[in-house]
Design a protein around this motif. Structure first.
Motif, short mmCIF file in Angstrom:
data_model
loop_
_atom_site.label_atom_id
_atom_site.label_comp_id
_atom_site.label_asym_id
_atom_site.label_seq_id
_atom_site.Cartn_x
_atom_site.Cartn_y
_atom_site.Cartn_z
N GLN A 58 0.83 -1.21 0.00
CA GLN A 58 0.00 0.00 0.00
C GLN A 58 0.86 1.25 0.00
O GLN A 58 0.57 2.22 -0.71
CB GLN A 58 -0.89 0.05 1.25
N ILE A 59 1.91 1.23 0.80
CA ILE A 59 2.79 2.39 0.92
C ILE A 59 3.45 2.71 -0.41
O ILE A 59 3.45 3.86 -0.87
CB ILE A 59 3.86 2.15 2.02
N ILE A 60 3.99 1.69 -1.05
CA ILE A 60 4.66 1.88 -2.34
C ILE A 60 3.67 2.36 -3.39
O ILE A 60 3.94 3.32 -4.13
CB ILE A 60 5.35 0.57 -2.79
N GLU A 61 2.51 1.74 -3.44
CA GLU A 61 1.50 2.09 -4.43
C GLU A 61 1.02 3.54 -4.27
O GLU A 61 0.87 4.28 -5.23
CB GLU A 61 0.31 1.13 -4.31
N GLU A 62 0.80 3.94 -3.03
CA GLU A 62 0.21 5.26 -2.77
C GLU A 62 1.23 6.41 -2.82
O GLU A 62 0.91 7.49 -3.29
CB GLU A 62 -0.47 5.25 -1.39
#
Length: 188
Positions: free
Chosen positions: A144-148
């Motif tokens: 989630q962190i990487i995607e966002e």
């Protein structure tokens, strides 16, 4: 750039980026957060606000590397029973020594030695705020962190999932009175 906290050069990558006035994403002893140095010449708080979508009137926590560093910024007396939680997941709001800036600031000395090394090497406190868009839930998964945020932070340091991690407890000490502002990882 994305790295792991366990990488040999993770501290150097973070310090180099922070000292250029960049926003980085760091794991803390509580949740992942946005961080940047507290130095007016870089206007880092505005950079974090833009990414997060946070209103200007709500200040960020400032992370310090040693518990005694809080006395560089306040003349308030902090009871031993409170300071015993540092380093750790307790944020303390105090009156500022410097009356030309805002009247109070929230400080935390994190329990994570790796993070305290970064703060010490920077030579400045670090702004810290939970990793989320304003009003959304805190991100606790690496994917989630990487995607966002991979296009908005200069460095992302990964250290596993932070499922069900609690943010720091926030207290306010004004005129020798202790008020719990937010219940979190420490029970006061």
């Amino acid at each position: 750039m994305i790295c792991r906290k366990s990488d040999k050069n993770s501290i150097k990558l973070c310090v180099d980026s922070l000292l250029k006035g960049n926003v980085v994403i760091l794991p803390t002893d509580t949740v992942y957060g946005f961080s940047a140095i507290v130095d007016e010449k870089y206007n880092c708080d505005a950079k974090i606000r833009k990414i997060k979508g946070r209103e200007e009137s709500k200040p960020f926590i400032q992370l310090i590397s040693r518990p005694k560093d809080i006395f560089l910024y306040t003349d308030d007396k902090i009871p031993r029973k409170i300071l015993k939680y540092w380093p750790g997941p307790l944020t303390i709001i105090v009156n500022n020594k410097n009356k030309s800036c805002q009247s109070t600031t929230a400080f935390r000395c994190p329990g994570d030695k790796w993070l305290r090394k970064i703060i010490k090497k920077c030579g400045y406190p670090l702004y810290s705020t939970s990793l989320n868009r304003s009003g959304q839930k805190i991100l606790d998964s690496e994917n989630q962190i990487i995607e966002e945020f991979s296009n908005e932070a200069d460095v992302i340091v990964l250290d596993g999932e932070k499922k069900e991690a609690l943010p720091s407890t926030i207290i306010k000490i004004i005129d020798d009175k202790i008020e719990v502002i937010r219940k979190g990882a420490v029970e006061i």
